[in-house]
Design an enzyme around this catalytic site. Structure first.
Site, PDB file in Angstrom:
ATOM      1  N   GLN A  98     -52.095  -9.914  22.805  1.00 14.05           N
ATOM      2  CA  GLN A  98     -52.933 -10.666  23.754  1.00 14.05           C
ATOM      3  C   GLN A  98     -52.070 -11.277  24.855  1.00 14.05           C
ATOM      4  OE1 GLN A  98     -54.688 -13.361  20.887  1.00 14.05           O
ATOM      5  NE2 GLN A  98     -52.685 -13.706  19.970  1.00 14.05           N
ATOM      6  N   HIS A 115     -58.827 -29.678  15.037  1.00 13.59           N
ATOM      7  CA  HIS A 115     -57.946 -29.412  13.893  1.00 13.59           C
ATOM      8  C   HIS A 115     -58.288 -30.299  12.695  1.00 13.59           C
ATOM      9  CE1 HIS A 115     -55.085 -27.497  16.947  1.00 13.59           C
ATOM     10  NE2 HIS A 115     -55.606 -26.550  16.208  1.00 13.59           N
ATOM     11  N   ASP A 173     -50.677 -21.832  16.034  1.00 16.95           N
ATOM     12  CA  ASP A 173     -50.100 -23.003  16.715  1.00 16.95           C
ATOM     13  C   ASP A 173     -49.718 -24.101  15.729  1.00 16.95           C
ATOM     14  OD1 ASP A 173     -52.569 -24.829  16.455  1.00 16.95           O
ATOM     15  OD2 ASP A 173     -53.370 -23.034  17.407  1.00 16.95           O
ATOM     16  N   GLU A 215     -50.949 -15.212  10.239  1.00 16.51           N
ATOM     17  CA  GLU A 215     -51.168 -15.124  11.689  1.00 16.51           C
ATOM     18  C   GLU A 215     -50.709 -13.743  12.134  1.00 16.51           C
ATOM     19  OE1 GLU A 215     -52.177 -17.091  14.633  1.00 16.51           O
ATOM     20  OE2 GLU A 215     -51.684 -15.104  15.450  1.00 16.51           O
ATOM     21  N   GLY A 247     -54.929 -10.675   8.909  1.00 18.27           N
ATOM     22  CA  GLY A 247     -55.693 -11.519   7.988  1.00 18.27           C
ATOM     23  C   GLY A 247     -56.726 -10.733   7.187  1.00 18.27           C
ATOM     24  N   ASP A 265     -59.136 -19.917  11.559  1.00 19.70           N
ATOM     25  CA  ASP A 265     -58.902 -20.590  12.842  1.00 19.70           C
ATOM     26  C   ASP A 265     -58.522 -19.518  13.860  1.00 19.70           C
ATOM     27  OD1 ASP A 265     -58.285 -22.297  14.889  1.00 19.70           O
ATOM     28  OD2 ASP A 265     -56.431 -23.052  14.007  1.00 19.70           O
ATOM     29  N   PRO A 310     -57.988  -9.063  19.061  1.00 25.82           N
ATOM     30  CA  PRO A 310     -57.552  -8.959  17.657  1.00 25.82           C
ATOM     31  C   PRO A 310     -58.462  -9.676  16.660  1.00 25.82           C
ATOM     32  CG  PRO A 310     -56.065 -10.406  18.913  1.00 25.82           C
ATOM     33  CD  PRO A 310     -56.980  -9.744  19.895  1.00 25.82           C
TER      34      PRO A 310
HETATM   35  N1  AG3 Z   1     -59.181 -21.498  17.866  1.00 23.36           N
HETATM   36  C1  AG3 Z   1     -60.520 -21.604  18.373  1.00 23.36           C
HETATM   37  C2  AG3 Z   1     -60.604 -21.554  19.845  1.00 23.36           C
HETATM   38  C3  AG3 Z   1     -61.954 -21.298  20.302  1.00 23.36           C
HETATM   39  C4  AG3 Z   1     -62.095 -21.408  21.766  1.00 23.36           C
HETATM   40  N2  AG3 Z   1     -63.323 -20.813  22.075  1.00 23.36           N
HETATM   41  C5  AG3 Z   1     -64.295 -21.359  22.776  1.00 23.36           C
HETATM   42  N3  AG3 Z   1     -64.129 -22.431  23.462  1.00 23.36           N
HETATM   43  N4  AG3 Z   1     -65.408 -20.733  22.736  1.00 23.36           N
HETATM   44  C6  AG3 Z   1     -58.290 -22.422  18.395  1.00 23.36           C
HETATM   45  C7  AG3 Z   1     -56.944 -22.350  17.830  1.00 23.36           C
HETATM   46  C8  AG3 Z   1     -56.443 -23.720  17.656  1.00 23.36           C
HETATM   47  N5  AG3 Z   1     -55.679 -23.817  16.488  1.00 23.36           N
END
Ligand code: AG3
Length: 289
Positions: free
Chosen positions: A32, A63, A87, A107, A140, A157, A164
């Protein structure tokens, strides 16, 4: 990115912009586009494929909720699996639980972990060095299918279902997760911002209802997830978990002695109340077995 501003392009016709002070990373990883920049207003921001993943200023809303909703829904979560979350913000929150003996994080993109550790160290805050952490760089869906381990909680998450992450939004993956939870634990996954991505929480709820005995959706306002609320879908085969009630949440939270900035047992309970339009949408998408 023009004139020192970044505009998110996740939703058609509407977006949010950040004034950039400095661009720290712009890279095409094997999976990405990854960008990290310092903003004027909200600290550093991680962007994947044009979508804001997290900002230093408001990361704790998401989080804390994605970690503590599943962990406080049960008595003593010992083994936790995080899929995505490179992250380290979710990992940091999971490790706050004294009951957690092992946190496995799978990840797919090593660069997310490496660059977040380097440029967003406050997110993981040492979590990758914790002896309970087991970091796997890999797929995953494969891990969920092939691992022989079981877990008390699985936290997905992931990014939105683009690139991906697409297989992480499909039923075969949820079936693998159910095997890893072994009839007891709790699964949670981000299920989009309902205002812009209505199909996402509906499809997720339908698929999870096909696989698990119990499924519900929680709502969390995340200031920088454009569109108001983010949906977090929860699923479990143990009917006690998702309906554990305020008294259990209060007791578990005070026993764990965890410090939070957003999560409280009251917020946990309140996040499970859904607006009428969402309730209706969920009722009209029954399991398709
Ligand atoms: N993971 C989810 C992000 C989603 C953003 N999408 C959205 N705004 N529709 C974030 C990773 C943080 N650990």
């Amino acid at each position: 990115m023009t004139d020192g501003w970044f505009t998110e392009t996740l939703h058609r016709g509407y977006g949010q912009s950040f004034e950039i002070v400095e661009t720290l990373v712009r890279e095409r990883t094997p999976y990405q586009d990854l960008t990290i920049f310092q903003t004027r207003a909200l600290g550093r921001v991680l962007v994947l494929d044009g979508a804001v993943q997290t900002t230093e200023a408001d990361e704790f809303y998401y989080h804390e909720m994605i970690a503590h909703l599943p962990l406080f829904s049960q008595e003593r979560a010992r083994r936790v699996l995080i899929i995505g979350g490179g992250d380290g913000g979710t990992l940091r929150e999971v490790l706050k639980h004294p009951s957690v003996e092992q946190a496995t994080i799978v990840e797919i993109d090593a660069r997310v972990v490496e660059l977040s550790r380097e440029h967003l160290p406050k997110l993981s805050n040492g979590a990758f060095e914790d002896p309970r952490t087991h970091l796997i760089i890999g797929d995953g869906t494969k891990f969920a299918e092939e691992s022989a381990d079981t877990f008390d909680a699985i936290i997905v998450d992931s990014t939105d279902p683009i690139g991906p992450s697409i297989p992480l939004f499909e039923e075969p993956f949820y079936r693998s997760c159910a095997k890893r939870l072994d009839g007891r634990g709790v699964l949670i996954r981000q299920a989009g911002v309902p205002f812009f991505q209505a199909g996402e929480y509906r499809d997720t709820h339908r698929m999870l209802s096909n696989v698990f005995r119990d499924c519900t959706v929680a709502l969390v306002p995340v200031p920088t997830y454009c569109g108001g609320h983010m949906a977090l879908a929860l699923a479990s085969d143990d009917p006690e978990n998702l309906n554990c009630g305020r008294a259990s949440l209060d007791r578990r939270f005070s026993h764990a002695g965890i410090e939070t900035r957003y999560y409280t047992p009251e917020i946990h309970d309140a996040a499970l109340a859904l607006p009428a339009f969402m309730k209706k949408a969920l009722q009209s998408s029954p399991p398709t077995s």
